[in-house]
Structures are given as C-alpha cells and as structure tokens.
Design a protein around this motif. Structure first.
Motif, PDB file in Angstrom:
ATOM      1  N   VAL A 296      23.308  -3.537   7.856  1.00 34.64           N
ATOM      2  CA  VAL A 296      22.319  -3.584   8.937  1.00 34.64           C
ATOM      3  C   VAL A 296      20.915  -3.312   8.397  1.00 34.64           C
ATOM      4  CG1 VAL A 296      21.635  -2.593  11.151  1.00 34.64           C
ATOM      5  CG2 VAL A 296      24.054  -2.941  10.651  1.00 34.64           C
ATOM      6  N   ALA A 297      20.802  -2.374   7.478  1.00 33.59           N
ATOM      7  CA  ALA A 297      19.486  -2.074   6.897  1.00 33.59           C
ATOM      8  C   ALA A 297      18.938  -3.292   6.142  1.00 33.59           C
ATOM      9  CB  ALA A 297      19.581  -0.869   5.967  1.00 33.59           C
ATOM     10  N   LYS A 298      19.836  -4.055   5.531  1.00 30.57           N
ATOM     11  CA  LYS A 298      19.400  -5.271   4.841  1.00 30.57           C
ATOM     12  C   LYS A 298      18.908  -6.317   5.839  1.00 30.57           C
ATOM     13  CE  LYS A 298      20.934  -8.868   1.696  1.00 30.57           C
ATOM     14  NZ  LYS A 298      22.078  -9.718   1.383  1.00 30.57           N
ATOM     15  N   LEU A 299      19.651  -6.478   6.934  1.00 35.28           N
ATOM     16  CA  LEU A 299      19.211  -7.422   7.969  1.00 35.28           C
ATOM     17  C   LEU A 299      17.839  -7.032   8.520  1.00 35.28           C
ATOM     18  CD1 LEU A 299      22.480  -7.902  10.089  1.00 35.28           C
ATOM     19  CD2 LEU A 299      21.470  -9.541   8.492  1.00 35.28           C
ATOM     20  N   ALA A 300      17.589  -5.722   8.625  1.00 34.55           N
ATOM     21  CA  ALA A 300      16.335  -5.217   9.192  1.00 34.55           C
ATOM     22  C   ALA A 300      15.235  -5.093   8.140  1.00 34.55           C
ATOM     23  CB  ALA A 300      16.573  -3.864   9.861  1.00 34.55           C
ATOM     24  N   ARG A 301      15.536  -5.431   6.881  1.00 32.27           N
ATOM     25  CA  ARG A 301      14.572  -5.303   5.775  1.00 32.27           C
ATOM     26  C   ARG A 301      13.937  -3.916   5.769  1.00 32.27           C
ATOM     27  NH1 ARG A 301      16.994  -9.261   4.911  1.00 32.27           N
ATOM     28  NH2 ARG A 301      16.224 -11.346   4.372  1.00 32.27           N
ATOM     29  N   LEU A 302      14.824  -2.918   5.769  1.00 30.52           N
ATOM     30  CA  LEU A 302      14.399  -1.530   5.854  1.00 30.52           C
ATOM     31  C   LEU A 302      15.058  -0.752   4.718  1.00 30.52           C
ATOM     32  CD1 LEU A 302      12.745   0.211   7.853  1.00 30.52           C
ATOM     33  CD2 LEU A 302      14.819   0.487   9.194  1.00 30.52           C
ATOM     34  N   ALA A 303      14.240  -0.232   3.791  1.00 28.54           N
ATOM     35  CA  ALA A 303      14.791   0.583   2.707  1.00 28.54           C
ATOM     36  C   ALA A 303      15.088   1.983   3.240  1.00 28.54           C
ATOM     37  CB  ALA A 303      13.787   0.656   1.551  1.00 28.54           C
ATOM     38  N   LEU A 304      16.308   2.459   3.044  1.00 29.66           N
ATOM     39  CA  LEU A 304      16.688   3.794   3.518  1.00 29.66           C
ATOM     40  C   LEU A 304      17.128   4.653   2.336  1.00 29.66           C
ATOM     41  CD1 LEU A 304      18.892   2.896   6.646  1.00 29.66           C
ATOM     42  CD2 LEU A 304      16.479   3.545   6.622  1.00 29.66           C
TER      43      LEU A 304
ATOM     44  N   TYR B 200       8.483  -6.030   1.941  1.00 28.17           N
ATOM     45  CA  TYR B 200       8.931  -5.810   3.326  1.00 28.17           C
ATOM     46  C   TYR B 200       9.703  -4.488   3.422  1.00 28.17           C
ATOM     47  CZ  TYR B 200       8.522 -10.997   3.721  1.00 28.17           C
ATOM     48  OH  TYR B 200       8.114 -12.298   3.699  1.00 28.17           O
ATOM     49  N   TYR B 201      10.715  -4.351   2.526  1.00 26.12           N
ATOM     50  CA  TYR B 201      11.577  -3.164   2.576  1.00 26.12           C
ATOM     51  C   TYR B 201      10.766  -1.875   2.463  1.00 26.12           C
ATOM     52  CZ  TYR B 201      16.150  -5.510   2.036  1.00 26.12           C
ATOM     53  OH  TYR B 201      17.285  -6.238   2.230  1.00 26.12           O
ATOM     54  N   GLN B 202       9.884  -1.855   1.459  1.00 25.46           N
ATOM     55  CA  GLN B 202       9.161  -0.604   1.171  1.00 25.46           C
ATOM     56  C   GLN B 202       8.081  -0.326   2.214  1.00 25.46           C
ATOM     57  OE1 GLN B 202      10.486   1.314  -0.957  1.00 25.46           O
ATOM     58  NE2 GLN B 202      11.840  -0.231  -1.867  1.00 25.46           N
TER      59      GLN B 202
ATOM     60  N   ARG C  96       8.024  -1.174   5.356  1.00 21.92           N
ATOM     61  CA  ARG C  96       8.661  -0.735   6.600  1.00 21.92           C
ATOM     62  C   ARG C  96       9.247   0.671   6.445  1.00 21.92           C
ATOM     63  NH1 ARG C  96       9.846  -4.619  10.305  1.00 21.92           N
ATOM     64  NH2 ARG C  96      12.046  -4.146  10.627  1.00 21.92           N
ATOM     65  N   ALA C  97       9.802   0.959   5.267  1.00 22.32           N
ATOM     66  CA  ALA C  97      10.363   2.296   5.026  1.00 22.32           C
ATOM     67  C   ALA C  97       9.257   3.353   5.092  1.00 22.32           C
ATOM     68  CB  ALA C  97      11.052   2.342   3.674  1.00 22.32           C
TER      69      ALA C  97
ATOM     70  N   ILE D 108      15.505   0.495  15.352  1.00 16.08           N
ATOM     71  CA  ILE D 108      15.563  -0.813  14.685  1.00 16.08           C
ATOM     72  C   ILE D 108      16.985  -1.060  14.174  1.00 16.08           C
ATOM     73  CG2 ILE D 108      14.840  -2.079  12.620  1.00 16.08           C
ATOM     74  CD1 ILE D 108      12.027  -0.919  13.018  1.00 16.08           C
ATOM     75  N   ILE D 109      17.597  -0.042  13.608  1.00 13.93           N
ATOM     76  CA  ILE D 109      18.957  -0.220  13.075  1.00 13.93           C
ATOM     77  C   ILE D 109      19.949  -0.503  14.200  1.00 13.93           C
ATOM     78  CG2 ILE D 109      20.857   0.966  11.890  1.00 13.93           C
ATOM     79  CD1 ILE D 109      18.642   2.388  10.243  1.00 13.93           C
TER      80      ILE D 109
ATOM     81  N   THR E  71      19.238  -4.008  15.557  1.00 13.89           N
ATOM     82  CA  THR E  71      19.664  -5.049  14.612  1.00 13.89           C
ATOM     83  C   THR E  71      21.189  -5.191  14.664  1.00 13.89           C
ATOM     84  OG1 THR E  71      17.794  -4.491  13.192  1.00 13.89           O
ATOM     85  CG2 THR E  71      19.573  -5.764  12.184  1.00 13.89           C
TER      86      THR E  71
END
Lengths: 96, 487
Positions: free
Chosen positions: A12-20, B345-347, B349-350, B361-362, B365
């Motif tokens: 899900v984090a990959k789909l949302a392009r969100l680094a956790l 994008y990843y960084q 948004r993080a 968001i999680i 999604t």
C-alpha cells in the motif's frame, strides 16, 4: 470482507508513493488493523439493489461553453515551484 | 460602542459603521490588538498581515465616506481557515508540505467576501489538511480553547472557532468534511454552520474529501451566520458540484420564518457514549421548542451505526486521491538528495506529510486498491445511499432534527492519542456530510466546569432559511451568545 484481511503495508505504501520508516510501518499496520476491524461491520448491511452515492447533490452532468479565457499567468503558476528555470519546472532526470 | 468591540456581533458593528460611530480602521485595529494580546495563549492563527488588513479597512472607510458601502459586511474583519486561498497570502493547510506556499489566486468564497467589502484578516490554524477533530494535528502546533487553554478547541477548524471565541475576528470561515465546523463551534461556544453540499463553491478550497467538503461560517449569532452565508453562497462554474439555485436573503428570512416547526429527535443520537451534562442541555433545548408550540417527534435513522465506518472509507479514499497531487514537483515540499524522480515522490511525501495524513492516505489507498474496491469503497457508497435515505425519510415527517453536536465537551490537549477514540468525536456530525445536508451548531449551555455545549440542528437540503430561523428562535430566548471567555 467479514474478516478484514491483513493490510500489506509495503504494497500500500508503494501504491501511495510514501516512504515509511520501520517504526511507522509497525505503528500504522497495528492502528489501521484496528480501524479495518471496525469497518468490517459494513459487511453486515444488506446493500442488494442499492445504487451507490458518489455525492449528495442532484447534479449528474455539467456542461460549459467551450470558450477561451485567460489562465493563470506563467509567473503566478511558477511562483511556488521548488526549482525552476526559463519558465519551466526543473525535475530530476526521468529517462536514462 | 463598548470598549470590547471585538466581541460585538456583525449586526451591531454594521449599524455603528453605517451611523459613522465607528470606522473600519478602528474596528480592524481593535481586532489586531486583541489578536496580539491573545495569540501567545491561543495560537489560532498560522499567519496574518496587519498592513494588508488595515489597507482593506481604509478602502472600506473610503467607500462608506463616498456613499458606496457594500452592505453589512463592508469593513468587518473576517479570518479564514488556512485551507482557503487568498491571493498573495500564505496557504499552508497547516502542513509542512505547503509551509512556503503562497496562493496565486483567490478562492470563490474569498472573491465573494471581497465583493461584500469584508476585511480579510489572517489564516487560521487547523488539523493538517483538515484531518482531525482537535487541531492537534497541525504541523505548526496546536490551538488552545479560549475557555480553558489546557483543552482543545475542537477541529479540524479549531483556529476558526478559537479565534472567534477569543475576539480575534468578528466572524470566520471554516470547512466541514465530517463535522469540522460544527464540532469546534460547539467546543468553543460559538455558532457554526455547515451549508448544504453544493451551496457554497469549493473553488480554491484545498481538497480533503471532495464529495463531503463544504465551506461555512462561524459567527457569534445566528443572524451573523445568515449574513455571512448570504455573502458566500451561490453558483460557481469553477466547482462542478456547485448547485444552481436562487440564494434567498437569509437574514430577512429570519423575520418571516416563525414556525411552529415539527422537530425530530433521532433516538440513535442519544445512546451510550453521550456525556450526561450534554444530554441534559440538549434535552432542555428540545423542551424549549416544545414550550414554544413545536411538535416534537421521535424519529429513527436506522443506519446511524454505520456512519462512522462509511465515512472513514469514503473520506480516506477521496483524500488519498486528492493528496496524490503533492509530489514535490510543481509546488510544495521537495526532498533534497532524491535518487530519481520516483524517489523524489516517496521522499517528498514522507517528509512533507504528518502522521495522521499518512495514516489516512494509507487507509484510503488500501480501500481503493485492486481486490478491495468493491468490498470497501463501492459498498460504503451504497451504505451512504441508505444513510441519506434515512434522513430523507425522517424529513417526510419533520422539518428539522435536533441532536447533540459532540458527545463530549472540550477535552484536554494530548488526551486522545488513539485514532479511533478521536474518530468517535464526529459520531453525531458525519451523517450530515454523507447525506449532503445543512446543519448548524448553536450554543446551548455550559458544563459545571464552564465548558461550552452545542446543540446541532439538521435541516433539509437547500432549506438554510428554515434551519437558521429554527436556530434563531432558540438563541433569542437564551443569553449564551453574550457570554465570553475570560482571557
């Protein structure tokens, strides 16, 4: 849906392009597991034959005349760009 | 005018301005001075621009001197939640993501307030991207409740309710996706109105959940709320869900719409979890209407127990989609040192989003993802139809519904750390958003420890005139709106 499946937090984090971080992953997986468990009661509602509601206003299509009108000036559109040059937004290289 | 100009309602100030007993500059100066005095304890504002406000006030005085006053709002300082665009002013959504963003244009409501001559004053703190019920999710720190600064002002429009209760604005605007105007209004002892979905343009409102979001006023009195609503309502072709409907003179309608009304009490809204002091205050409000000759009828909204779940599926799904635009490319926070554009994008948004925004968001999604869409999102949209039908069925019998606004009074800062516990604060307000209805929170008393209580009146779609009149009847017979916190 009655038993909410485990949330694959990496997918899900990959789909949302969100680094956790690992800590965030553990925390969100647990908290969202609780929320999903709660949400699972929606499965109890009989929705057979019920139409979905996208929004509550009685508007179904909106048409406008196709007329040219002024848009945002370039300087206004770019004023919040993190990096820019020659009226363009600079981004990292997209194609190798 | 009294020395406490900043606690006067719009109606009194407009009269004083018209009679030249007061200037807009004097009024704006009083509000600025009050803001400076209270902000160290309240933190209702993310930013304000004194010079800009005073220039607007001077322009208002010049108009009035030339006999060209624009009406009741001309010269009245109104502050806006920091999710509503004001050209050339910061717009942050209380997020690090937009910490340096400056609006390139005015929102639809901002244009309308300018046309009405209002002095646009300051951008008000809120939960990040309007996600929360306490204003503790702001990236710039929480807002305190003026009635007890160790407590929250409610949320997400907590800056809007706290600034008004503190006297740092004469009226404010907020946005309401699941109760974000009504709940903070109740917790801060002011009037808060969420209009029918589609009545007020969402153009220039930072989107959270587009099918639920609606802008509305906070005001000291119901009449003030009617004045502000009249200024901001109306069709806007830049919002495709904006509804073409005649906008009545809401203020004038207060005088003609006198009841008695048929009022429904939804039995599901007085169940367990409701604070006994709030239950008692709302029951006294109901008794008032009964004594006025209104017919009081118990009604049932049988799908109420599913509102919270339906809301959290739909709102997070829409949020995950709306917030996909924050990618660090064209505007907003951009992370340094990303390997490539996808890593950027990843960084970005993080780094840019806070914990509650990431959580939503999680979840959003997930409920939209392949394999789960039908089970969650589509099913929630169908349950939404049943929830709306419950309300429309009730309105076949009654003109409006009366409920508590919040199950609890203002709670302590930091008290509700568990997301689910905080989500339950919206239990009485979210059904209204799912059904697209108008609803107002009106002060109806105080707890023994001095915290404000609000009652919610829910009206029929586009019948704000009737809703405001019902609220006004109660307000006129009580003195809650004249009480102010000691600051």
């Amino acid at each position: 849906m009655a038993n909410a499946p485990a949330l694959d937090i990496d997918h899900v984090a990959k789909l949302a392009r969100l680094a956790l971080t690992p800590e965030e992953k553990a925390k969100y997986a647990q908290q969202l597991g609780d929320v999903l468990h709660h949400i699972a009661q929606l499965a109890k509602v009989d929705v057979s034959g019920v139409e979905p509601t996208a929004h509550a206003t009685p508007i179904f299509n909106v048409w406008q005349e196709d007329v040219a009108r002024p848009g945002l000036p370039v300087a206004d559109a770019l004023r919040n760009a993190p990096a820019q040059r020659d009226n363009m937004v600079i981004v990292p290289k997209v194609i190798e | 005018m009294s020395s406490e100009l900043f606690y006067q309602p719009i109606t009194a100030l407009a009269a004083a301005l018209a009679e030249k007993k007061l200037t807009a500059v004097e009024l704006t100066q009083a509000v600025i001075a009050r803001t400076k005095a209270t902000e160290p304890r309240i933190h209702a504002f993310n930013s304000h621009d004194e010079a800009d406000a005073l220039a607007q006030a001077a322009a208002s005085d010049a108009r009035r001197a030339a006999g060209q006053s624009l009406g009741a709002l001309d010269g009245i300082p109104i502050a806006l939640k920091d999710v509503i665009a004001v050209r050339n002013q910061p717009l942050t959504a209380s997020s690090k993501m937009l910490a340096n963003f400056v609006s390139p244009y005015d929102a639809g409501v901002t244009e309308k307030l300018r046309k009405a001559g209002a002095v646009l004053w300051g951008r008000l703190n809120c939960d990040e991207f309007a996600m929360g019920s306490s204003t503790e999710n702001s990236a710039f720190g929480p807002t305190s409740n003026p009635w007890d600064t160790t407590r929250v002002p409610g949320g997400s429009s907590g800056g809007s309710s706290a600034a008004l209760a503190a006297g740092s604005a004469i009226a404010t605007l907020g946005s309401d996706t699941g109760g974000s105007i009504r709940q903070p209004a109740a917790l801060c002892g002011v009037v808060g109105l969420k209009p029918t979905y589609g009545l007020v343009s969402r153009y220039g409102l930072i989107a959270f959940a587009s099918s639920l979001d609606q802008i509305g006023p906070f005001a000291r009195t119901v009449e003030d709320a009617a004045i502000v609503l009249g200024a901001i309502a109306g069709h806007d072709e830049r919002d495709s869900t904006s509804f073409k409907t005649e906008i009545p003179d809401y203020r004038a309608a207060l005088a003609t719409n006198r009841g008695p009304w048929k009022l429904g009490i939804p039995k599901e809204y007085f169940a367990e979890g409701l604070d006994p002091e709030i239950a008692q205050a709302v029951e006294q409000a109901i008794a008032f209407y009964k004594a006025q000759g209104c017919e009081i009828r118990e009604v049932s909204l049988p799908h109420t127990q599913y509102c919270l779940d339906t809301y959290y599926v739909i709102a997070t799904a829409e949020a995950s989609s709306n917030l996909a635009r924050y990618d660090g490319i064209r505007y907003g926070h951009r992370a340094a040192g990303a390997k490539d554009v996808v890593d950027l994008y990843y960084q970005s948004r993080a780094e840019g989003f806070g914990a509650e925004v990431k959580r939503r968001i999680i979840l959003g999604t997930y409920v939209l993802s392949s394999g789960y869409y039908d089970a969650y999102y589509l099913r929630a949209q169908k349950v939404r139809t049943l929830i709306r039908q419950d309300f429309l069925n009730a309105f076949k019998e009654v003109d409006a519904l009366i409920t508590p606004t919040s199950p609890v009074p203002a709670f302590k800062l930091g008290e509700k750390a568990d997301p689910l516990a905080l989500y339950l604060c919206d239990i009485y307000t979210i059904g209204v958003n799912l059904a697209g209805l108008p609803a107002i929170s009106v002060p109806c008393g105080f707890t023994k420890s001095g915290l404000p209580i609000g009652t919610q009146i829910i009206g029929q779609p586009f019948r704000e005139s009737s809703l405001l009149a019902i609220a006004r009847a109660y307000e006129q017979a009580h003195s809650w709106s004249t009480k102010h916190p000691i600051l």
